[in-house]
Write a protein that holds these residues in place. Structure first.
Motif, PDB file in Angstrom:
ATOM      1  N   UNK A 262       0.844  -1.194   0.000  1.00 41.55           N
ATOM      2  CA  UNK A 262       0.000   0.000   0.000  1.00 41.55           C
ATOM      3  C   UNK A 262       0.878   1.243   0.000  1.00 41.55           C
ATOM      4  N   UNK A 263       0.233   2.377  -0.259  1.00 43.35           N
ATOM      5  CA  UNK A 263       0.972   3.641  -0.313  1.00 43.35           C
ATOM      6  C   UNK A 263       1.670   3.930   1.006  1.00 43.35           C
ATOM      7  N   UNK A 264       0.978   3.629   2.121  1.00 42.09           N
ATOM      8  CA  UNK A 264       1.582   3.758   3.442  1.00 42.09           C
ATOM      9  C   UNK A 264       1.216   2.510   4.240  1.00 42.09           C
ATOM     10  N   UNK A 265       2.064   1.467   4.208  1.00 43.30           N
ATOM     11  CA  UNK A 265       1.736   0.212   4.893  1.00 43.30           C
ATOM     12  C   UNK A 265       1.490   0.374   6.383  1.00 43.30           C
ATOM     13  N   UNK A 266       2.097   1.380   7.012  1.00 46.59           N
ATOM     14  CA  UNK A 266       1.924   1.554   8.453  1.00 46.59           C
ATOM     15  C   UNK A 266       0.513   1.993   8.818  1.00 46.59           C
ATOM     16  N   UNK A 267      -0.232   2.506   7.862  1.00 45.71           N
ATOM     17  CA  UNK A 267      -1.626   2.883   8.102  1.00 45.71           C
ATOM     18  C   UNK A 267      -2.584   1.724   7.866  1.00 45.71           C
ATOM     19  N   UNK A 268      -2.117   0.701   7.152  1.00 42.80           N
ATOM     20  CA  UNK A 268      -2.936  -0.475   6.859  1.00 42.80           C
ATOM     21  C   UNK A 268      -2.085  -1.737   7.034  1.00 42.80           C
ATOM     22  N   UNK A 269      -1.581  -1.981   8.240  1.00 47.40           N
ATOM     23  CA  UNK A 269      -0.589  -3.046   8.427  1.00 47.40           C
ATOM     24  C   UNK A 269      -1.102  -4.447   8.167  1.00 47.40           C
ATOM     25  N   UNK A 270      -2.395  -4.669   8.205  1.00 45.53           N
ATOM     26  CA  UNK A 270      -2.935  -6.010   7.989  1.00 45.53           C
ATOM     27  C   UNK A 270      -3.165  -6.346   6.514  1.00 45.53           C
ATOM     28  N   UNK A 271      -3.017  -5.391   5.633  1.00 47.22           N
ATOM     29  CA  UNK A 271      -3.311  -5.638   4.222  1.00 47.22           C
ATOM     30  C   UNK A 271      -2.072  -6.197   3.521  1.00 47.22           C
ATOM     31  N   UNK A 272      -1.796  -7.435   3.831  1.00 48.94           N
ATOM     32  CA  UNK A 272      -0.618  -8.138   3.319  1.00 48.94           C
ATOM     33  C   UNK A 272      -1.042  -9.041   2.171  1.00 48.94           C
ATOM     34  N   UNK A 273      -0.244  -9.073   1.147  1.00 49.19           N
ATOM     35  CA  UNK A 273      -0.540  -9.898  -0.027  1.00 49.19           C
ATOM     36  C   UNK A 273       0.589 -10.877  -0.296  1.00 49.19           C
TER      37      UNK A 273
END
Length: 729
Positions: A262-273
């Protein structure tokens, strides 16, 4: 923090070098005992002339670091760590044991840390990580499996977190985080190195890591090392995203890995692919799968499928960690093969002397079965499931914790770590055809044969609303049921963890002081299904408090318990509950709150995981829900506290910042509650498990001294700085 898809207060400290120390270490190579007497047999010996366990025994315990079976199934390589008591430095060497039980031998020597041993596919070589120069990062070494001098392969400046052989044995795949160039330049200039850091600048949310310190700006990427030449090639790059949990395809042409892009993984840490890319690097292919946390992907033996672990939805930590399978070519949907069963793929049974490591799932040779760990009812078990039929069965259900497990190429033999309530951990080997298992190592046999640990009783009981709960009661050495004993309630951290059938030195040490120690798994933890774990989501200090009080009620009614001399302690989330308890009841005569949470408002932003701690408490920031967070904060209720309380916190705890403990101590002192503040310099959140050994010993002695002061019939001298007012009953 790559690879994390759940954020409990206490994260498993799965380190290649845990706090593992050999008995009798005096500067010479330790020699594990090889007698075939099991630890359970030792525990049934007559108790005459036996002694009690001590805090100093932390210097004496031998503990395993890793267990890896050779491809032909004939040898196991593992690590044993020691502590130099004079310098407090920890060193680890590798050992090799034939699986026929003919005796182990020390494989590497010297005052360094050798870790993460991995057999080459042909079994002729071992690759491992080693830090052989003072202050240098661990590097990759390769050594002939028959012995000899290790050959250094790398000269990388940074941290290597994983290494895996390619199927053809020509390359090693690394997960590597480079040092920032600024750090490299400073270390090369003696004057700048002496002066140290001038300032740190951050634009990312996760800028600290507990046990890691202040993070650099470089991310974790994949590298390949040519074994013959030692040539390193960076396969992935980028300033925002990490790549991790990587593994090879069976033909060696592809690599699968996890990444949050994601653009900022720290804001969406669970969105792992999941992504697949050519082994030489290049374009990444996204593997279609449901949104949410994912980890440890592994190709099936024919390469047509990939299994991985993950939850159904993002930001719902209470959900079971499920086992998923997805077609590699993207022509089908990912499906959870464990969804019909209320189980979670975790290795969450807690202890304090090294424990099981959570392993990736393992495919059977024909691709029909997957093997994996689950934590259930106080144990970590090894399970198998038929991938297409969905039939679930138990492989190893010995009361205890199954950690690292590996199989040989033919899958005729398995080697695995098994720790139990009375044994910190041994290597076992199992015939996969017959199911016959036998113990291969006998570490700590001599030490524990000299110690009376007391006895432990498992108890199932009903909560006030009829919910089934599990607990254990540990009685002290020489226990006499006709006498009255002081007691200590221990509360586990997490909360997504469990106590159970795994050696806890702290519990035995407190019991050796003449205490009945009792511990349980209240709602909110793992091991008892989703509803049990979900019960406190959005409501810490509710039904978990009730469960702990119901457990205390049960123990208090035992004829040998002195209800006037009951203590309570816990760390992390267990510290939160200790703080909550002293603000809501006066039934305990002493308390020790460790590395605790006290204020959910200030926790937001001061923890290394900062904002994500809003998720278990309604999912909103303090700006949106300050009243909710304040109502669930123990510090709000400390004006009611009268229980003499020791507050222990670690100076470099970035998970639960030291300000959390400072608030508790200040509130208690202002209200003239007998209290003492104990601060351990330089230590992270996990001091009790991975900290410097002399500080771990001081922590244990401090807790027991505090309990002795207020729970023993004739009080000892009060702690320095503590008022001498009478404890409330």
């Amino acid at each position: 923090m790559p690879g994390l898809f759940r954020f409990p207060l206490y994260l498993d400290f799965v380190l290649p070098t845990m706090d593992m120390e050999p008995w009798g270490w005096n500067g010479c190579a330790c020699t594990p005992a090889t007698d075939t007497e099991t630890m359970e047999e030792l525990m049934t010996r007559p108790k005459q002339s036996l002694r009690s366990i001590t805090a100093q025994n932390l210097y004496a315990l031998q503990l395993l670091t890793d267990v890896r079976l050779s491809p032909d199934g004939r040898h196991v390589v593992y690590g044993v760590q020691r502590v130099d008591k004079k310098t407090q430095k920890k060193y680890a060497n590798l050992w090799i044991a034939p699986t026929d039980g003919s005796g182990e031998r020390q494989f590497t020597q010297g005052d360094q840390t050798d870790a993460s041993p991995r057999w080459s596919p042909d079994g002729r070589s071992l690759a491992f990580l080693s830090s052989r120069k003072e202050g240098e990062s661990a590097q990759v070494y390769v050594i002939n499996a028959d012995g000899g001098e290790a050959r250094r392969l790398t000269d990388l400046k940074g941290d290597i977190s994983s290494l895996t052989w390619s199927p053809d044995g020509r390359n090693l795949l690394l997960e590597f985080t480079q040092k920032d160039q600024e750090v490299i330049d400073r270390e090369a200039d003696e004057q700048k190195k002496k002066l140290g850091v001038v300032s740190r600048h951050y634009t990312r949310l996760f800028y600290r890591g507990d046990g890691q310190g202040w993070l650099g700006h470089e991310r974790t990427h994949l590298w390949a090392i040519n074994v013959a030449r030692g040539r390193a090639k960076q396969l992935t790059s980028g300033s925002v995203c990490d790549e991790y949990n990587a593994s090879w395809s069976p033909d060696g042409r592809s690599i699968v890995f996890c990444s949050n892009r994601r653009e900022d993984p720290d804001l969406e840490p669970d969105l792992i692919d999941l992504y697949v890319m050519p082994a030489a690097g290049g374009a990444m292919k996204l593997i279609k799968a449901p949104r949410g946390p994912k980890g440890t992907p592994v190709f099936s033996p024919d390469g047509s499928r990939i299994c991985y672990v993950g939850a159904r939805d993002p930001n719902e930590w209470w959900q079971n960690v499920e086992l998923w399978v997805v077609p590699t070519d993207g022509k089908g949907d990912a499906r959870s093969v464990t969804r019909p069963y209320d189980i979670s793929l975790t290795c969450s049974t807690l202890n304090d002397v090294g424990g099981g490591i959570e392993m990736p799932p393992v495919w059977s040779a024909d691709g029909n079965v997957l093997y994996f760990q689950i934590s259930e009812h106080g144990s970590t078990k090894l399970m198998g499931i038929a991938v297409d039929e969905g039939t679930l069965y138990t492989v190893i259900d010995t009361p205890g914790s199954v950690g690292t497990f590996t199989v040989d190429d033919r899958q005729r033999m398995m080697a695995y770590f098994l720790g139990t309530m009375t044994d910190p951990g041994q290597i076992w080997v199992r015939d996969m055809d017959t199911g016959d298992a036998r113990q291969l190592t006998h570490l700590n046999r001599v030490l524990l044969s000299q110690i009376d640990l007391g006895k432990v009783e498992e108890v199932w009981f009903k909560a006030r609303d009829g919910h089934d709960l599990q607990g254990w009661i540990m009685t002290p050495p020489g226990f006499d049921p006709k006498k009255k004993y002081p007691s200590i309630l221990e509360i586990h951290g997490g909360p997504q963890d469990q106590y159970g059938n795994l050696f806890m030195h702290e519990f035995y040490f407190l019991a050796a002081g003449g205490y009945v120690v009792y511990f349980s798994n209240p709602r909110g933890g793992t091991g008892y299904g989703e509803e049990h774990e979900k019960a406190i989501w959005g409501g810490w200090g509710t039904v978990d408090f009730d469960d702990l009080m119901d457990w205390t009620d049960l123990v208090e009614k035992k004829s040998y318990i002195d209800r006037r001399r009951m203590g309570v302690t816990g760390g992390s989330y267990g510290g939160y509950m200790t703080n909550w308890i002293i603000g809501h009841t006066h039934r305990f005569a002493a308390a020790a709150t460790q590395r605790s949470v006290s204020n959910l408002i200030s926790m937001w932003g001061t923890s290394d995981l900062n904002w994500v701690f809003q998720l278990p408490h309604g999912g909103k920031s303090p700006q949106e829900s300050i009243d909710v967070l304040w109502d669930r904060s123990p510090v709000k209720y400390l004006g009611n506290a009268t229980t003499p309380t020791m507050v222990l916190h670690n100076e470099m705890d970035f998970r639960c910042a030291i300000e959390q403990g400072q608030q508790v101590f200040t509130a208690l002192k202002v209200n003239r509650v007998p209290s003492e503040f104990v601060v351990f310099p330089e230590e992270p959140h996990g001091l009790s498990r991975v900290g410097r050994t002399d500080r771990r010993i001081d922590r244990l002695n401090s807790i027991r001294r505090w309990m002795d002061t207020y729970l023993k019939p004739v009080s000892t001298k009060p702690a320095k700085g503590a008022e001498t007012c009478k404890a409330s009953k």
